[in-house]
Each structure stands twice: as C-alpha cells, then as structure tokens.
Write a protein that holds these residues in place. Structure first.
Motif, PDB file in Angstrom:
ATOM      1  N   LYS A   1      56.163  35.844  42.453  1.00 19.13           N
ATOM      2  CA  LYS A   1      54.834  36.066  43.013  1.00 19.13           C
ATOM      3  C   LYS A   1      53.772  35.665  42.005  1.00 19.13           C
ATOM      4  O   LYS A   1      53.854  35.993  40.821  1.00 19.13           O
ATOM      5  CB  LYS A   1      54.682  37.538  43.400  1.00 19.13           C
ATOM      6  CG  LYS A   1      53.358  37.850  44.069  1.00 19.13           C
ATOM      7  CD  LYS A   1      53.297  39.307  44.462  1.00 19.13           C
ATOM      8  CE  LYS A   1      51.964  39.641  45.127  1.00 19.13           C
ATOM      9  NZ  LYS A   1      51.888  41.082  45.503  1.00 19.13           N
ATOM     10  N   ALA A   2      52.755  34.970  42.476  1.00 18.30           N
ATOM     11  CA  ALA A   2      51.716  34.470  41.578  1.00 18.30           C
ATOM     12  C   ALA A   2      50.981  35.615  40.901  1.00 18.30           C
ATOM     13  O   ALA A   2      50.699  36.652  41.507  1.00 18.30           O
ATOM     14  CB  ALA A   2      50.740  33.596  42.354  1.00 18.30           C
TER      15      ALA A   2
ATOM     16  N   LEU B   1      46.633  36.843  33.105  1.00 13.74           N
ATOM     17  CA  LEU B   1      45.394  37.227  33.784  1.00 13.74           C
ATOM     18  C   LEU B   1      44.196  37.054  32.864  1.00 13.74           C
ATOM     19  O   LEU B   1      43.133  36.576  33.290  1.00 13.74           O
ATOM     20  CB  LEU B   1      45.485  38.682  34.257  1.00 13.74           C
ATOM     21  CG  LEU B   1      46.424  38.954  35.430  1.00 13.74           C
ATOM     22  CD1 LEU B   1      46.685  40.447  35.573  1.00 13.74           C
ATOM     23  CD2 LEU B   1      45.861  38.395  36.730  1.00 13.74           C
ATOM     24  N   SER B   2      44.368  37.410  31.601  1.00 12.79           N
ATOM     25  CA  SER B   2      43.289  37.251  30.623  1.00 12.79           C
ATOM     26  C   SER B   2      42.957  35.778  30.437  1.00 12.79           C
ATOM     27  O   SER B   2      41.774  35.396  30.368  1.00 12.79           O
ATOM     28  CB  SER B   2      43.698  37.868  29.282  1.00 12.79           C
ATOM     29  OG  SER B   2      43.906  39.261  29.405  1.00 12.79           O
TER      30      SER B   2
ATOM     31  N   ALA C   1      55.584  29.056  40.152  1.00  9.15           N
ATOM     32  CA  ALA C   1      54.970  29.864  41.206  1.00  9.15           C
ATOM     33  C   ALA C   1      54.175  31.027  40.620  1.00  9.15           C
ATOM     34  O   ALA C   1      53.094  31.360  41.104  1.00  9.15           O
ATOM     35  CB  ALA C   1      56.045  30.391  42.158  1.00  9.15           C
ATOM     36  N   ARG C   2      54.697  31.660  39.580  1.00  7.52           N
ATOM     37  CA  ARG C   2      53.996  32.780  38.946  1.00  7.52           C
ATOM     38  C   ARG C   2      52.691  32.321  38.310  1.00  7.52           C
ATOM     39  O   ARG C   2      51.723  33.078  38.221  1.00  7.52           O
ATOM     40  CB  ARG C   2      54.867  33.420  37.870  1.00  7.52           C
ATOM     41  CG  ARG C   2      56.037  34.244  38.384  1.00  7.52           C
ATOM     42  CD  ARG C   2      56.759  34.915  37.236  1.00  7.52           C
ATOM     43  NE  ARG C   2      55.945  35.954  36.629  1.00  7.52           N
ATOM     44  CZ  ARG C   2      55.987  36.276  35.328  1.00  7.52           C
ATOM     45  NH1 ARG C   2      56.752  35.612  34.501  1.00  7.52           N
ATOM     46  NH2 ARG C   2      55.233  37.252  34.865  1.00  7.52           N
ATOM     47  N   LEU C   3      52.656  31.062  37.864  1.00 13.42           N
ATOM     48  CA  LEU C   3      51.493  30.558  37.132  1.00 13.42           C
ATOM     49  C   LEU C   3      50.585  29.690  37.996  1.00 13.42           C
ATOM     50  O   LEU C   3      49.696  29.015  37.471  1.00 13.42           O
ATOM     51  CB  LEU C   3      51.975  29.756  35.921  1.00 13.42           C
ATOM     52  CG  LEU C   3      52.875  30.514  34.938  1.00 13.42           C
ATOM     53  CD1 LEU C   3      53.322  29.585  33.817  1.00 13.42           C
ATOM     54  CD2 LEU C   3      52.160  31.734  34.371  1.00 13.42           C
TER      55      LEU C   3
ATOM     56  N   ALA D   1      45.765  26.507  38.555  1.00 15.65           N
ATOM     57  CA  ALA D   1      44.656  26.008  39.362  1.00 15.65           C
ATOM     58  C   ALA D   1      43.328  26.190  38.640  1.00 15.65           C
ATOM     59  O   ALA D   1      42.433  25.338  38.737  1.00 15.65           O
ATOM     60  CB  ALA D   1      44.628  26.734  40.704  1.00 15.65           C
ATOM     61  N   GLU D   2      43.188  27.279  37.898  1.00 24.10           N
ATOM     62  CA  GLU D   2      41.953  27.502  37.137  1.00 24.10           C
ATOM     63  C   GLU D   2      41.835  26.501  35.998  1.00 24.10           C
ATOM     64  O   GLU D   2      40.752  25.958  35.734  1.00 24.10           O
ATOM     65  CB  GLU D   2      41.925  28.926  36.585  1.00 24.10           C
ATOM     66  CG  GLU D   2      40.591  29.337  36.011  1.00 24.10           C
ATOM     67  CD  GLU D   2      39.491  29.377  37.057  1.00 24.10           C
ATOM     68  OE1 GLU D   2      38.409  28.819  36.792  1.00 24.10           O
ATOM     69  OE2 GLU D   2      39.705  29.966  38.134  1.00 24.10           O
TER      70      GLU D   2
END
Length: 232
Positions: A18-19, A77-78, A144-146, A151-152
């Motif tokens: 999961k992303a 996330l950071s 997939a997790r990343l 995308a950012e």
C-alpha cells in the motif's frame, strides 16, 4: 469467517505494498510528519529514534507507532512533505511572466538553475535524501509503496517536457533527444553531485571551495544546454 494461511499471506503482501500517502493523513498526523521532517533534517536517519520524533511532536511513542508503523514509513512521508515544500519554491518561477516569455532552451536553463540554487541552499535536505535512498534500497521497498513519494519527486517533469517541446518548435533546441531518458539522467546527475557536496570532501581532489560549490552543478547544466542546442 476463518482465513486460510495462504489468504493471510496474500493479504499481508497487499498491505505491505500500500502506498505511503501523505495526502491520506489526518491533519494531526500531518503535524507529526512536519515535526519528524525537522528531526530528520537535523540528524542522520540512523541516529533518529521513534522516541525522538514522539518527543518533538508531543505524542506518545505507542501512538506514533500506531499511526505510522515504522520509522521508514515516517521518513518517506517526511521526504514527500519536504519535496512538496521544495517544489513550491519552483512554482514562483514557473508562474512568473518573465519565465513564460522565455524560449524553450532558456526555460530549461532557468529551471535547472533554480534547482541548482535550491540544492545548494538546502544541503541538509540533500543529505537526508541520500540517506533515505540507501535505507529504501537496503529494505527493498517496493515501487507501489513509494508511488506517492515518486510522484512528488517527479512532479515537475511535465514542465521540463513542455520547455523541451517549445524549444523544438521555436528553434532554440536543435537536437532531438529521448527526453525522458535525458531528463532523468540529468536529474540524477544534478542530485548526485548536490549530495556529494552535502556529504563533504573525502579525498584531496574533492576541493569544492576552489571553484565554488556551484561550479560542478553549472558544468552539468552547461553540458545539457550544449547537447540540446547542438553546440560542441
């Protein structure tokens, strides 16, 4: 309903892929990520403990684990948050009348120069990204997790691509290239040099002070311009 061992394994694999999604967080968790980002910028990832982040964010360690599961997830996330802040600075350039008045090649140069300046101004961010890459490789983090993080990182690709296509139309870019390959090679090269500058000199030839920290990044930008404009 009973679940077979095979079903449990399959469900676990799906959950692992999961992303890691910054936008899916509640506002209170976004605030924790912002605190975590400050901690990761100040100290190497390997030295940061979840207790350090919990203390900085003013939450309990058990709460932190319940919301974010692992330090790696929190680091991703950071990094997503920091890239978003980083890219917001580039938006000012892209939306300016001066930028929009430029030809394709000059737009590319302006974009690259903005990244160069931002990289040099945020050495701690470059250091953090370098450490995060090594951590994710060591843990074998799946694509997939990343996906959201990636995308950012790549969020400005289309602006670069538009500049390239404009340059082909206005004649400022005279050489056709496989632009996705060209872009990623150049992005990786600029980031790698910036991370090297952030790590500091190791051997005598790593004399960044001699020509200035920006000199090696400028060489890469000039090489890209020469390639696209067919100048050798």
């Amino acid at each position: 309903m009973a679940t077979s061992a095979k079903g449990t394994k399959r469900d676990g694999a799906a959950a692992a892929e999961k992303a890691i999604d910054l936008d899916a967080l509640a506002p209170r968790d976004e605030a924790v990520v912002a605190c975590a980002a400050d901690v990761f910028l100040a100290r190497p990832i390997a030295e940061v403990k979840m207790t350090d982040v919990a203390e900085a964010a003013g939450v309990g360690v058990a709460t932190l684990y319940r919301r974010f599961s692992t330090k790696t997830d929190l680091a991703v996330l950071s990094a997503t948050l920091l890239w978003r802040r980083f890219n917001e600075q580039i938006h000012t350039l892209v939306e300016s009348d001066g930028f929009l008045a430029l030809g394709g090649l000059d737009r590319l140069e302006a974009l690259l120069a903005s990244y160069r300046d931002a990289y040099l101004a945020h050495a701690e961010f470059m250091r953090f990204l370098d450490e995060l890459d090594h951590l994710l490789l060591a843990e074998g983090a799946g694509a997939a997790r990343l996906a959201v993080y990636g995308a950012e990182v790549d969020s400005f690709y289309l602006i670069f691509d538009d500049a390239y296509l404009l340059g082909r139309m206005d004649g400022s870019i005279t050489r056709e290239v496989d632009f996705p390959v060209f872009y990623h090679a150049l992005a990786h090269a600029l980031t790698s040099v910036a991370q090297k500058l952030a790590r500091g000199a190791v051997i005598p030839s790593d004399d960044f002070a001699a020509a200035g920290a920006a000199a090696e990044l400028d060489v890469l930008i000039n090489m890209a311009k020469c390639t696209l404009s067919n100048h050798v």
